[in-house]
Design an enzyme around this catalytic site. Structure first.
Site, PDB file in Angstrom:
ATOM      1  N   ARG A  51       1.046  -0.976   0.426  1.00 26.98           N
ATOM      2  CA  ARG A  51      -0.173  -0.284   0.697  1.00 26.98           C
ATOM      3  C   ARG A  51       0.895   1.198   0.120  1.00 26.98           C
ATOM      4  O   ARG A  51       1.309   1.854   0.854  1.00 26.98           O
ATOM      5  CB  ARG A  51      -1.199  -0.294   1.447  1.00 26.98           C
ATOM      6  N   GLU A  61      -3.635  -0.042   7.994  1.00 26.42           N
ATOM      7  CA  GLU A  61      -2.580  -0.063   8.790  1.00 26.42           C
ATOM      8  C   GLU A  61      -2.654   0.245  10.662  1.00 26.42           C
ATOM      9  O   GLU A  61      -3.408   0.078  10.507  1.00 26.42           O
ATOM     10  CB  GLU A  61      -2.128   2.113   9.236  1.00 26.42           C
ATOM     11  N   GLU A 102      -7.373   8.810   6.152  1.00 25.47           N
ATOM     12  CA  GLU A 102      -7.492   9.548   6.866  1.00 25.47           C
ATOM     13  C   GLU A 102      -8.083  10.844   6.943  1.00 25.47           C
ATOM     14  O   GLU A 102      -7.175  12.419   7.946  1.00 25.47           O
ATOM     15  CB  GLU A 102      -5.775   9.594   8.116  1.00 25.47           C
ATOM     16  N   HIS A 117      -2.506  10.861   0.672  1.00 24.45           N
ATOM     17  CA  HIS A 117      -2.328  10.241   2.289  1.00 24.45           C
ATOM     18  C   HIS A 117      -1.621  11.782   2.053  1.00 24.45           C
ATOM     19  O   HIS A 117      -0.570  11.982   2.905  1.00 24.45           O
ATOM     20  CB  HIS A 117      -1.049   9.116   1.392  1.00 24.45           C
ATOM     21  N   ASN A 155      -7.251   2.028  10.144  1.00 25.70           N
ATOM     22  CA  ASN A 155      -6.255   2.229  10.183  1.00 25.70           C
ATOM     23  C   ASN A 155      -6.263   2.469  11.688  1.00 25.70           C
ATOM     24  O   ASN A 155      -7.142   2.771  12.329  1.00 25.70           O
ATOM     25  CB  ASN A 155      -5.834   3.707   9.947  1.00 25.70           C
ATOM     26  N   TYR A 179      -4.234   2.366  15.996  1.00 23.42           N
ATOM     27  CA  TYR A 179      -3.350   2.219  16.498  1.00 23.42           C
ATOM     28  C   TYR A 179      -2.880   2.297  18.437  1.00 23.42           C
ATOM     29  O   TYR A 179      -2.945   1.218  18.940  1.00 23.42           O
ATOM     30  CB  TYR A 179      -2.208   3.136  16.601  1.00 23.42           C
TER      31      TYR A 179
HETATM   32  O1  IFM Z   1       2.768   7.913   9.699  1.00 21.88           O
HETATM   33  C1  IFM Z   1       1.085   7.554  10.267  1.00 21.88           C
HETATM   34  C2  IFM Z   1      -0.039   7.601   8.616  1.00 21.88           C
HETATM   35  O2  IFM Z   1       1.236   8.947   7.674  1.00 21.88           O
HETATM   36  C3  IFM Z   1      -0.861   7.345   8.799  1.00 21.88           C
HETATM   37  N1  IFM Z   1      -0.840   6.579   9.910  1.00 21.88           N
HETATM   38  C4  IFM Z   1      -1.578   7.062  10.859  1.00 21.88           C
HETATM   39  C5  IFM Z   1       0.903   6.565  10.965  1.00 21.88           C
HETATM   40  C6  IFM Z   1       1.355   6.960  12.682  1.00 21.88           C
HETATM   41  O3  IFM Z   1       1.201   8.058  13.344  1.00 21.88           O
END
Ligand code: IFM
Length: 481
Positions: free
Chosen positions: A82, A378, A171, A126, A301, A303
């Protein structure tokens, strides 16, 4: 950090394993072959905006090392890659004739990926908006959505059916709220009303671009969008006040995208919560129909999670972890929102490590949209990696993070959620936006002096997962080579 989950899980046949990057974070070569300036060139060149004054001018020099990097992907056994396309390489001022050299770069990348047996997954945006479009109003201006659709059509014509999956936006929450409300991302504006107009024009841009791609390549062309949905829990689940803050934050951060994209409307509570900022008259007749195009995959995505409550107004308000101090808040319309410190462990971003949050997120998406296939576009973690005396990077924390989150995806699959793939963020250490090169997310280390690439233990571990089809134990990572 130690792993909290068991190993050995296997995934369904056809589950897609990949890794992700983004143009401004890795390419460098910002003034080469006709590329125009982007908002991130301008922002990062502005003193005080990016830690240590870092910029993406060189980054990982991927622009010149693309062959080496594709060879790394092949050696890892990636099934998909990706990447994102830098709009200002294609249209240096954001509209008009294409810059053929820019197109050629991505065309070569795609050919190399296909030759290596790796499916190209292309993100059109992006965050590197051509500066000329920002000067003309940026995402708060409706015209940007139309320019985005033109650019998407150009890329569809140029890359055609060589792309396995088109992703319109990455995002849009960050583009809208970090770019136009809190100002910690380019273009660095702090105008809450403008950020809501940006939300709508990003959504509209997605719909118009997806339709433009399909007009060029056929209605069955796979199109997706990637969202960073926020998983928020109330501090006190019995408190009406805390629950109301969760509702507000969910409206502005999640449903401001999910509802128009998948349901064809903006939620009433979002419009009410933000009525003091805007009357939403930028939403014109027909827009919600244009936005709600069928998507083949919804990119997720993930985290971390957040715990929130209503700010009591006594003492300094606690902000979200890992966000740079900012003049504005990205939580537009949620003026009493406060973040509660949660128990660790944390990554180097200050984000908590909570794989259960991914299970919860996938479960709730599936409950709301049972027919919508999902893909993890992600997931990964920044840690303060060190090169050991043996020359290796023993990033045990990252291996444990990946292990537990991949297991969480497996758990969601087991519960019946339709997840089609997983992309680790990121292939390479890279420019982490406002944090510059100070935060490392790569499974492959980049030495920023020499630009040399070194596989971390997590890269070997990920290769082992892809080779065997089963989640390897964390402990074996340092022994793999
Ligand atoms: O690095 C970023 C990415 O560009 C977009 N999603 C979160 C990642 C980590 O912060």
């Amino acid at each position: 950090m130690t792993s909290t989950r068991t190993s050995g899980r296997t995934f369904p046949a056809g589950f897609l394993w990949g890794s992700a990057t983004a143009s401004y974070q890795i390419e460098g070569a910002v003034a080469e072959d006709g590329r125009g300036p982007s908002i991130w060139d301008t922002f990062s060149a502005t003193p005080g905006k990016v830690l240590n004054g870092d910029t993406g001018a060189v980054a990982d020099d991927h622009y010149h090392r693309v062959t080496e990097d594709v060879a790394t992907m092949k050696a890892l056994g990636l099934q998909a890659y990706r990447f994102s396309i830098a709009w200002p390489r294609i249209q240096p001022t954001g509209s008009g004739a294409v810059n053929q050299k820019g197109v050629d770069f991505y065309s070569r990348l795609v050919d190399q990926l296909i030759d290596a047996g790796i499916a190209p997954v292309a993100t059109l945006y992006h965050w590197d908006l051509p500066q000329a479009l920002e000067d003309a109003g940026g995402w708060p201006a409706r015209d940007t959505a139309h320019r985005f659709a033109d650019y998407a059509a150009e890329m569809a014509r140029a890359l055609g059916d060589r792309i396995s999956l088109w992703t319109t936006l990455n995002e849009p929450w960050c583009s809208a709220y970090l770019g136009y409300a809190s100002g910690v991302h380019a273009p660095g504006r702090t105008d809450a009303a403008a950020s809501l107009a940006a939300v709508h024009h990003l959504n509209l841009g997605h719909g118009l671009a997806g339709s433009a791609i399909r007009a060029e390549l056929g209605e069955t062309t796979p199109v997706s969008i990637t969202l960073n949905l926020h998983v928020m829990y109330p501090e006190d689940p019995t408190s009406e006040a805390d629950l109301d803050q969760v509702r507000r934050a969910d409206a502005v951060a999640n449903r401001a995208f999910l509802n128009p994209l998948l349901d064809g409307y903006y939620p009433d509570d979002l419009l009410a919560d933000t009525a003091h900022l805007t009357d939403w008259s930028f939403v014109q007749d027909g827009d919600t129909d244009a936005i709600r195009i069928p998507i083949d995959l919804l990119g997720v995505n993930y985290y971390a999670t957040q715990k929130v409550r209503r700010y009591a107004g006594d003492g300094p308000r606690q902000q979200a972890d890992g966000h740079k101090a900012s003049a504005g808040s990205p939580w537009v319309g949620a003026d009493d929102l406060e973040f509660v410190e949660v128990p660790g462990p944390y990554t180097a971003m200050g984000w908590n490590i909570d794989p259960q949050g991914l299970v919860d997120l996938l479960g709730s998406l599936h409950a709301s949209y049972p027919d919508q296939p999902l893909v993890i576009t992600e997931n990964g973690a920044a840690f303060a990696d060190e090169v050991s005396a043996d020359g290796r990077v023993h990033d045990a924390d990252r291996v444990a993070y990946l292990h537990d989150h991949i297991d969480a995806v497996g758990q969601a699959l087991e519960a019946g959620v339709d997840v089609r793939g997983y992309f680790v963020w990121s292939l390479l250490d890279n420019f982490e936006w406002a944090w510059g090169y100070d935060r490392r997310f790569g499974i492959v280390r980049v030495d920023y002096d020499t630009l040399e690439r070194t596989w971390k233990d997590s890269a070997y571990w990920y290769r082992e997962l892809l080779r065997t089809g089963s989640v390897p134990p964390v402990e074996i990572a340092p022994t793999l080579g």
